[in-house]
Design a protein around this motif. Structure first.
Motif, PDB file in Angstrom:
ATOM      1  N   LEU A 159       0.752  -1.120   0.012  1.00 39.21           N
ATOM      2  CA  LEU A 159       0.034  -0.167  -0.003  1.00 39.21           C
ATOM      3  C   LEU A 159       0.945   1.241   0.019  1.00 39.21           C
ATOM      4  O   LEU A 159       0.538   2.414  -0.577  1.00 39.21           O
ATOM      5  CB  LEU A 159      -0.732  -0.029   1.329  1.00 39.21           C
ATOM      6  CG  LEU A 159      -2.100  -0.928   1.012  1.00 39.21           C
ATOM      7  CD1 LEU A 159      -2.752  -1.118   2.584  1.00 39.21           C
ATOM      8  CD2 LEU A 159      -3.117  -0.755   0.080  1.00 39.21           C
ATOM      9  N   TYR A 208      -3.475   4.265   8.378  1.00 43.02           N
ATOM     10  CA  TYR A 208      -3.049   2.882   9.056  1.00 43.02           C
ATOM     11  C   TYR A 208      -3.678   2.591  10.438  1.00 43.02           C
ATOM     12  O   TYR A 208      -4.052   1.713  10.784  1.00 43.02           O
ATOM     13  CB  TYR A 208      -1.685   2.589   8.737  1.00 43.02           C
ATOM     14  CG  TYR A 208      -1.152   2.709   7.343  1.00 43.02           C
ATOM     15  CD1 TYR A 208      -1.327   1.414   6.607  1.00 43.02           C
ATOM     16  CD2 TYR A 208      -0.751   3.840   6.651  1.00 43.02           C
ATOM     17  CE1 TYR A 208      -0.686   1.194   5.214  1.00 43.02           C
ATOM     18  CE2 TYR A 208       0.164   3.478   5.242  1.00 43.02           C
ATOM     19  CZ  TYR A 208      -0.338   2.431   4.523  1.00 43.02           C
ATOM     20  OH  TYR A 208       0.176   2.365   3.417  1.00 43.02           O
ATOM     21  N   VAL A 263      -7.038   3.136   2.066  1.00 48.20           N
ATOM     22  CA  VAL A 263      -5.936   2.452   2.796  1.00 48.20           C
ATOM     23  C   VAL A 263      -6.575   1.822   4.263  1.00 48.20           C
ATOM     24  O   VAL A 263      -6.406   0.804   4.607  1.00 48.20           O
ATOM     25  CB  VAL A 263      -4.720   3.392   3.158  1.00 48.20           C
ATOM     26  CG1 VAL A 263      -3.969   2.895   4.255  1.00 48.20           C
ATOM     27  CG2 VAL A 263      -3.895   3.209   1.914  1.00 48.20           C
TER      28      VAL A 263
END
Length: 463
Positions: free
Chosen positions: A175, A190, A422
């Motif tokens: 990613l 994240y 993400v």
């Protein structure tokens, strides 16, 4: 001293807000610390609250939550959060004896005493470890790898948790490479994805016919709430005294377990809670005394581990080298553009550089005082009414929607559609690892640090 006094008003204000918010959140069963404490702390940082206010908000919130999480655990038999799970069996036995009110009062009183001991012990241990800060900073990329493996193996997943790090680290690296081609650098997305991973898994499951069938309920859940017996005993207007509620042996047990668990800051908080409880249980023969003392020590340990695992890495190293520092306290280390931690480049610009050791100690005690003033009498006097209100009036779906909405807003703010994608991807994969493999969120946070810090160092050595 002058700086301390200048920031005292904002520290008091944010500490009160944190104590009130998380005292209420703690009553809602199943509200995981990482999914609540981390996102709200991140928002506080991003809106520009000074470091003293950020710290007291986080610590007062953590202390308050680990007082009131005992309410649903003791009265309803549903854990208030992850840290309350080790309390369930002993709480069920106390309910069977007809004394859940005594169990609650002792557990919360143990948390109060433990919070003050843990702040003092954590600052002392951090001061002893701080001379090694530069050395640890130099080997940090390798230390993160070792710590990640150790934390993963100490989780319920054991070896499966260690092996699960490999695909998760690969996912993060992939990613990062993908967003990098579009000149988008992400960190917060994240963290948010990991924090609410189980929620994302449930939301995806509802979209699938089989998952929707499993989650569907034809009637409201039936919850037994213990009788409101003895919660107001001793008068409702005087401030409760934990040293009168606990006997001398229980106070000694809380003091000992809080000090020991503060020193062992690199271990899983849940594992330490179980271990400290068993140490106390093994030394008491009488059944009722053993149950109540074990609950007191366990709930005290939920406080001490969280305080120490946040304070020691902040004061001594400036690096998130504990499960709590890598999980619920992660925004205190990494919250771009306000805080940044990157040992590979030598960049440590986070809460550890914004506050001195004396400030951490003073504001830590302030947070403990504010949390005690707000959460302790609330839990002691209004536990039954609060539990009844949550069971009958509060929609868990609304709480989930609120936190999902928060994640969407912050992800879009950080990286637009890339940040949202993400967060969803990391949340879905991480949530499945948490639910199926039984790793905890701290393992996945350490996996993120391995991807961004350890892997580049390993590749540099072998290239």
């Amino acid at each position: 001293m002058e700086i301390l006094l200048q920031e005292l008003p904002i520290a008091i204000l944010m500490g009160l807000i944190g104590a009130i918010v998380f005292a209420l959140i703690g009553v809602v069963s199943g509200t995981d610390e990482t999914a609540t404490l981390a996102p709200l702390t991140l928002v506080v940082i991003l809106i520009g609250v000074p470091p003293a206010g950020v710290f007291t908000f986080f610590l007062a919130g953590a202390i308050s939550k680990h007082m009131t999480h005992a309410i649903p655990t003791m009265l309803i038999g549903i854990p208030g959060d992850t840290m309350a799970v080790p309390l369930l069996d002993d709480a069920a036995r106390m309910r069977a004896l007809g004394v859940p009110h005594i169990a609650l009062r002792k557990a919360v009183s143990g948390a109060v005493i433990s919070s003050f001991i843990a702040v003092c012990a954590a600052v002392l241990f951090a001061w002893l470890l701080s001379p090694f800060g530069d050395f640890i900073g130099g080997i940090a990329p390798w230390l993160f790898l070792v710590a990640a493996v150790g934390i993963a193996y100490s989780s319920p997943a054991k070896l499966a948790g260690v092996l699960a790090l490999v695909p998760f680290v690969a996912l993060v690296l992939g990613l990062q490479a993908w967003t990098g081609t579009h000149e988008v650098a992400l960190t917060i997305s994240y963290f948010l994805g990991i924090a609410i991973g189980p929620m994302i898994v449930d939301l995806f499951a509802v979209l699938a016919p089989l998952g929707r069938a499993e989650l569907r309920r034809d009637e409201p859940s039936q919850v037994y709430l213990a009788p409101d017996t003895g919660f107001r005993k001793g008068g409702s207007r005087s401030f409760p005294n934990p040293f009168r509620i606990l006997d001398r042996r229980q106070v000694t047990a809380v003091a000992a377990t809080s000090t020991i668990s503060s020193a062992t800051f690199v271990f899983s908080p849940v594992a330490m809670t179980v271990l400290m409880g068993e140490l106390v249980r093994a030394r008491i023969k009488q059944g009722y005394q053993r149950l109540s003392s074990t609950l007191t020590a366990k709930n005290g340990t939920t406080e001490s581990t969280y305080i120490a695992e946040a304070l020691i890495p902040l004061i001594a190293f400036g690096l998130p080298l504990s499960p709590v520092a890598a999980g619920p306290a992660a925004p205190l280390f990494n919250a771009p553009p306000v805080f940044e931690t990157n040992p590979e480049t030598g960049t440590i610009d986070n809460l550890s550089t914004a506050l001195s050791t004396s400030q951490f100690f003073a504001y830590g005690l302030l947070a403990a005082v504010l949390a005690t003033i707000i959460a302790y009498p609330f839990a002691m006097r209004y536990a039954h009414a609060a539990a009844r209100f949550v069971v009958t009036k509060v929609s868990h779906e609304a709480i989930i929607a609120a936190f999902v909405g928060l994640v969407v807003v912050v992800s879009l703010w950080e990286g637009g559609i890339f940040g949202l994608l993400v967060s969803l991807t990391v949340g879905l994969v991480g949530g499945m690892l948490i639910r199926i493999v039984k790793v905890h969120a701290g393992v996945l946070f350490m996996g993120f640090y391995v991807a961004v810090l350890s892997v580049p160092g390993i590749l540099a050595v072998f290239s």
